[in-house]
Design a protein around this motif. Structure first.
Motif, short mmCIF file in Angstrom:
data_model
loop_
_atom_site.label_atom_id
_atom_site.label_comp_id
_atom_site.label_asym_id
_atom_site.label_seq_id
_atom_site.Cartn_x
_atom_site.Cartn_y
_atom_site.Cartn_z
N SER A 17 -22.50 -1.24 -3.33
CA SER A 17 -21.97 -0.06 -4.02
C SER A 17 -20.47 0.08 -3.78
O SER A 17 -19.80 0.86 -4.46
CB SER A 17 -22.70 1.20 -3.56
N GLN A 18 -19.92 -0.67 -2.83
CA GLN A 18 -18.47 -0.64 -2.54
C GLN A 18 -17.70 -1.71 -3.31
O GLN A 18 -16.49 -1.80 -3.20
CB GLN A 18 -18.23 -0.83 -1.05
N SER A 19 -18.41 -2.53 -4.08
CA SER A 19 -17.77 -3.67 -4.73
C SER A 19 -16.91 -3.26 -5.92
O SER A 19 -17.27 -2.36 -6.68
CB SER A 19 -18.83 -4.65 -5.22
N ARG A 20 -15.78 -3.94 -6.08
CA ARG A 20 -14.95 -3.87 -7.28
C ARG A 20 -14.28 -5.23 -7.46
O ARG A 20 -14.19 -6.02 -6.53
CB ARG A 20 -13.83 -2.81 -7.15
N LEU A 21 -13.81 -5.46 -8.67
CA LEU A 21 -12.93 -6.59 -8.92
C LEU A 21 -11.51 -6.09 -8.76
O LEU A 21 -11.11 -5.12 -9.43
CB LEU A 21 -13.14 -7.15 -10.33
N ALA A 22 -10.75 -6.73 -7.90
CA ALA A 22 -9.39 -6.26 -7.61
C ALA A 22 -8.51 -6.26 -8.85
O ALA A 22 -7.61 -5.43 -8.98
CB ALA A 22 -8.75 -7.14 -6.53
N LEU A 34 -5.27 -5.99 -7.44
CA LEU A 34 -4.83 -7.38 -7.37
C LEU A 34 -3.30 -7.45 -7.37
O LEU A 34 -2.70 -8.14 -6.54
CB LEU A 34 -5.40 -8.19 -8.53
N GLU A 35 -2.67 -6.74 -8.28
CA GLU A 35 -1.20 -6.75 -8.33
C GLU A 35 -0.60 -6.22 -7.02
O GLU A 35 0.38 -6.78 -6.52
CB GLU A 35 -0.71 -5.87 -9.50
N ALA A 36 -1.20 -5.18 -6.48
CA ALA A 36 -0.69 -4.61 -5.24
C ALA A 36 -0.86 -5.58 -4.07
O ALA A 36 0.03 -5.71 -3.22
CB ALA A 36 -1.41 -3.29 -4.94
N GLN A 55 2.88 0.56 0.40
CA GLN A 55 3.00 1.58 -0.63
C GLN A 55 2.85 0.91 -1.99
O GLN A 55 3.44 -0.14 -2.25
CB GLN A 55 4.35 2.27 -0.54
N SER A 56 2.04 1.50 -2.85
CA SER A 56 1.78 0.92 -4.15
C SER A 56 2.12 1.94 -5.23
O SER A 56 2.63 3.01 -4.93
CB SER A 56 0.32 0.49 -4.25
N HIS A 89 -7.76 -15.43 -7.49
CA HIS A 89 -7.76 -14.76 -8.80
C HIS A 89 -7.72 -15.85 -9.88
O HIS A 89 -6.75 -15.98 -10.62
CB HIS A 89 -6.61 -13.77 -8.93
N LYS A 90 -8.79 -16.60 -9.90
CA LYS A 90 -8.84 -17.82 -10.72
C LYS A 90 -8.62 -17.59 -12.20
O LYS A 90 -8.10 -18.45 -12.90
CB LYS A 90 -10.18 -18.52 -10.50
N CYS A 91 -9.04 -16.45 -12.73
CA CYS A 91 -8.89 -16.22 -14.18
C CYS A 91 -7.66 -15.37 -14.50
O CYS A 91 -7.50 -14.90 -15.63
CB CYS A 91 -10.15 -15.59 -14.76
N ASP A 92 -6.82 -15.13 -13.48
CA ASP A 92 -5.59 -14.35 -13.66
C ASP A 92 -5.85 -12.95 -14.18
O ASP A 92 -5.11 -12.42 -15.02
CB ASP A 92 -4.60 -15.08 -14.58
N GLY A 93 -6.91 -12.34 -13.70
CA GLY A 93 -7.12 -10.92 -13.97
C GLY A 93 -7.83 -10.58 -15.26
O GLY A 93 -7.65 -9.49 -15.78
N LYS A 94 -8.65 -11.49 -15.76
CA LYS A 94 -9.35 -11.24 -17.03
C LYS A 94 -10.81 -10.83 -16.84
O LYS A 94 -11.56 -10.81 -17.82
CB LYS A 94 -9.27 -12.50 -17.90
#
Ligand code: FES
Length: 96
Positions: free
Chosen positions: A75-80, A22-24, A14-15, A34-39
């Motif tokens: 087309s399914q790609s995202r950055l978490a 990424l946080e979830a 549950q989120s 997550h090498k750049c810590d979400g930037k």
């Protein structure tokens, strides 16, 4: 509260709406780079969204530019780190 299903582990957690994927994932104890810590600078958190793509936050320019530089995007790609959860369930597929 959206449910996040994680492949290939099959774990469902549950989120919270507004939380990044990424946080979830990290809160669920799932290993994800997550090498750049979400930037939106490294692309290491690239994932596929199998279900629920439309409920996620829209892709912003920085994410789009980073995805363009990654081999194997679809087309399914995202950055978490950039995709924020909405109020519906999402299924993601981790690549690493
Ligand atoms: S953690 Fe670097 S792009 Fe997501």
């Amino acid at each position: 509260m959206p449910m996040l299903t994680i492949k290939p582990s099959g774990k469902t957690v549950q989120s919270a709406e507004g939380m990044s994927i990424l946080e979830a994932l990290l809160a669920a104890g799932e290993p994800i780079m997550h090498k750049c810590d979400g930037k939106a600078e490294c692309g290491s958190c690239h994932i596929f969204i199998n279900e629920g793509r439309k409920t996620l936050s829209k892709i912003q320019r920085s994410e789009n530019e980073r995805l363009d530089a990654i081999v194997g995007v679809s087309s399914q790609s995202r950055l978490a780190c950039q995709a924020k959860l909405g109020n519906e369930d999402v299924t993601v597929e981790l690549l690493s």
